[in-house]
Write a protein that holds these residues in place. Structure first.
Motif, PDB file in Angstrom:
ATOM      1  N   ALA A 162      43.032   5.479  -8.689  1.00 45.32           N
ATOM      2  CA  ALA A 162      43.683   4.376  -9.387  1.00 45.32           C
ATOM      3  C   ALA A 162      45.146   4.699  -9.644  1.00 45.32           C
ATOM      4  O   ALA A 162      45.490   5.798 -10.107  1.00 45.32           O
ATOM      5  N   GLY A 163      46.002   3.753  -9.329  1.00 40.02           N
ATOM      6  CA  GLY A 163      47.425   3.927  -9.575  1.00 40.02           C
ATOM      7  C   GLY A 163      48.161   4.734  -8.536  1.00 40.02           C
ATOM      8  O   GLY A 163      49.364   4.955  -8.658  1.00 40.02           O
ATOM      9  N   LYS A 164      47.453   5.196  -7.508  1.00 40.89           N
ATOM     10  CA  LYS A 164      48.073   5.990  -6.448  1.00 40.89           C
ATOM     11  C   LYS A 164      48.085   5.204  -5.141  1.00 40.89           C
ATOM     12  O   LYS A 164      47.110   4.537  -4.790  1.00 40.89           O
ATOM     13  N   SER A 165      49.187   5.286  -4.417  1.00 36.42           N
ATOM     14  CA  SER A 165      49.277   4.694  -3.095  1.00 36.42           C
ATOM     15  C   SER A 165      48.929   5.742  -2.046  1.00 36.42           C
ATOM     16  O   SER A 165      49.207   6.937  -2.232  1.00 36.42           O
ATOM     17  N   ILE A 166      48.326   5.307  -0.957  1.00 34.92           N
ATOM     18  CA  ILE A 166      48.060   6.218   0.152  1.00 34.92           C
ATOM     19  C   ILE A 166      49.391   6.705   0.716  1.00 34.92           C
ATOM     20  O   ILE A 166      50.325   5.919   0.890  1.00 34.92           O
ATOM     21  N   GLY A 167      49.484   7.997   0.965  1.00 30.58           N
ATOM     22  CA  GLY A 167      50.743   8.556   1.440  1.00 30.58           C
ATOM     23  C   GLY A 167      50.573   9.398   2.690  1.00 30.58           C
ATOM     24  O   GLY A 167      49.479   9.882   2.995  1.00 30.58           O
ATOM     25  N   PHE A 168      51.689   9.570   3.400  1.00 32.06           N
ATOM     26  CA  PHE A 168      51.735  10.430   4.579  1.00 32.06           C
ATOM     27  C   PHE A 168      52.727  11.543   4.283  1.00 32.06           C
ATOM     28  O   PHE A 168      53.930  11.309   4.143  1.00 32.06           O
ATOM     29  N   HIS A 169      52.201  12.753   4.179  1.00 39.25           N
ATOM     30  CA  HIS A 169      53.039  13.917   3.864  1.00 39.25           C
ATOM     31  C   HIS A 169      53.451  14.608   5.154  1.00 39.25           C
ATOM     32  O   HIS A 169      52.614  14.910   6.009  1.00 39.25           O
ATOM     33  N   VAL A 170      54.754  14.845   5.302  1.00 38.09           N
ATOM     34  CA  VAL A 170      55.284  15.487   6.506  1.00 38.09           C
ATOM     35  C   VAL A 170      55.229  17.003   6.325  1.00 38.09           C
ATOM     36  O   VAL A 170      55.776  17.545   5.358  1.00 38.09           O
ATOM     37  N   ASN A 171      54.584  17.659   7.243  1.00 35.25           N
ATOM     38  CA  ASN A 171      54.389  19.098   7.184  1.00 35.25           C
ATOM     39  C   ASN A 171      55.716  19.850   7.272  1.00 35.25           C
ATOM     40  O   ASN A 171      56.632  19.465   8.008  1.00 35.25           O
ATOM     41  N   THR A 254      56.867  12.849   1.261  1.00 36.45           N
ATOM     42  CA  THR A 254      55.690  11.993   1.346  1.00 36.45           C
ATOM     43  C   THR A 254      56.130  10.534   1.336  1.00 36.45           C
ATOM     44  O   THR A 254      56.936  10.135   0.488  1.00 36.45           O
ATOM     45  N   TYR A 255      55.601   9.747   2.266  1.00 39.67           N
ATOM     46  CA  TYR A 255      55.978   8.341   2.394  1.00 39.67           C
ATOM     47  C   TYR A 255      54.739   7.482   2.176  1.00 39.67           C
ATOM     48  O   TYR A 255      53.717   7.680   2.838  1.00 39.67           O
TER      49      TYR A 255
END
Length: 262
Positions: A162-171, A254-255
């Motif tokens: 809850a309250g978090k968006s899915i993100g893509f973290h760059v290694n 993280t995007y």
């Protein structure tokens, strides 16, 4: 006699084919939802008695394991649960079977680490000290930890952030020729079975390879952003995030996306 023999073979083949189709449909249905049955397993704990378990862990989530909403919900998994990293992010409910000192409520944990030395006769969860203690009746947490190993039941459960968006973290170490990503706060199934990426101006989805833990990678270049990313989970649900990673992306960033799994 030959005619009747062929008819029998045809009839048996037809029935076998129908059974295979029915089985395939059942298998597809089973995989399309998280299994709600409870299964027997084992649980132990590691780290500090009230600790978060991992300090980064084999999934590569780093400091996220020590932050809410993941804080205190960490579990390392035996190989059947860790799945060489493809089990990272999956959420489970775990219940203790010793009702003399255990509560009847389940705790929810996320696979964020590997337990290569865990038992293999049944699925084995190596819980954080905090998660293990929450299985106990009030005032019995340390008594429960002193037992060391528990018989438990478990089942998959949807991950909820809850309250978090899915993100893509760059290694760390990523470049235009070697781009590695990890999905964080993936609600629903939580795990990732495949990942594809699309460069700016391209209509082609490029398959990323599983690297380690929760990280995926594409080796090609020079890659040009912004990038769209498509993710598929173990039950076949998918998410497409258009242009989620900007052209001026940087490693260790993280995007986030507002897209959801369907």
């Amino acid at each position: 006699m030959q005619y009747h023999g062929l008819s029998s073979v045809f009839f048996l083949s037809l029935c076998f084919g129908i059974v295979l189709v029915a089985y395939g449909q059942e298998e597809h249905t089973r995989r399309s939802v998280l299994d709600q049955r409870w299964f027997p397993g084992h649980a132990t704990w590691y780290g500090e008695p009230e600790g978060d378990g991992s300090n980064g862990g084999a999934c590569g989530y780093s400091k996220l394991v020590n932050e809410k909403p993941l804080k205190g919900r960490v579990s390392a998994g035996a190989p059947v649960l860790f799945q060489k990293g493809k089990g990272c992010g999956a959420c489970y409910k775990v219940k203790c079977m010793d009702h003399k000192i255990c509560s009847k409520r389940a705790v929810t944990v996320t696979i964020m680490d590997e337990c290569p030395g865990c038992r293999t006769d049944k699925p084995h969860f190596d819980l954080s000290g905090a998660a293990f203690g929450r299985l106990a009746l009030p005032g019995q947490a340390q008594v429960l930890r002193n037992k060391g190993e528990l018989d438990i039941t478990y089942r998959r459960t949807p991950c909820k952030y809850a309250g978090k968006s899915i993100g893509f973290h760059v290694n760390e170490g990523s470049s235009p020729y070697w781009l590695s990503l990890m999905v964080v706060y993936a609600d629903g199934d939580g795990d990732v079975s495949s990942m594809h990426i699309q460069e700016a101006g391209s209509g082609k989805w490029e398959e990323m390879k599983h690297l380690w833990g929760a990280y995926w990678v594409i080796i090609k270049g020079p890659l040009k952003g912004p990038f769209s990313v498509k993710v598929t989970t173990s039950t076949g649900k998918s998410l497409t995030a258009k242009n989620v990673i900007p052209s001026n992306w940087t490693p260790k960033s993280t995007y986030n996306t507002n897209s959801k799994f369907k």
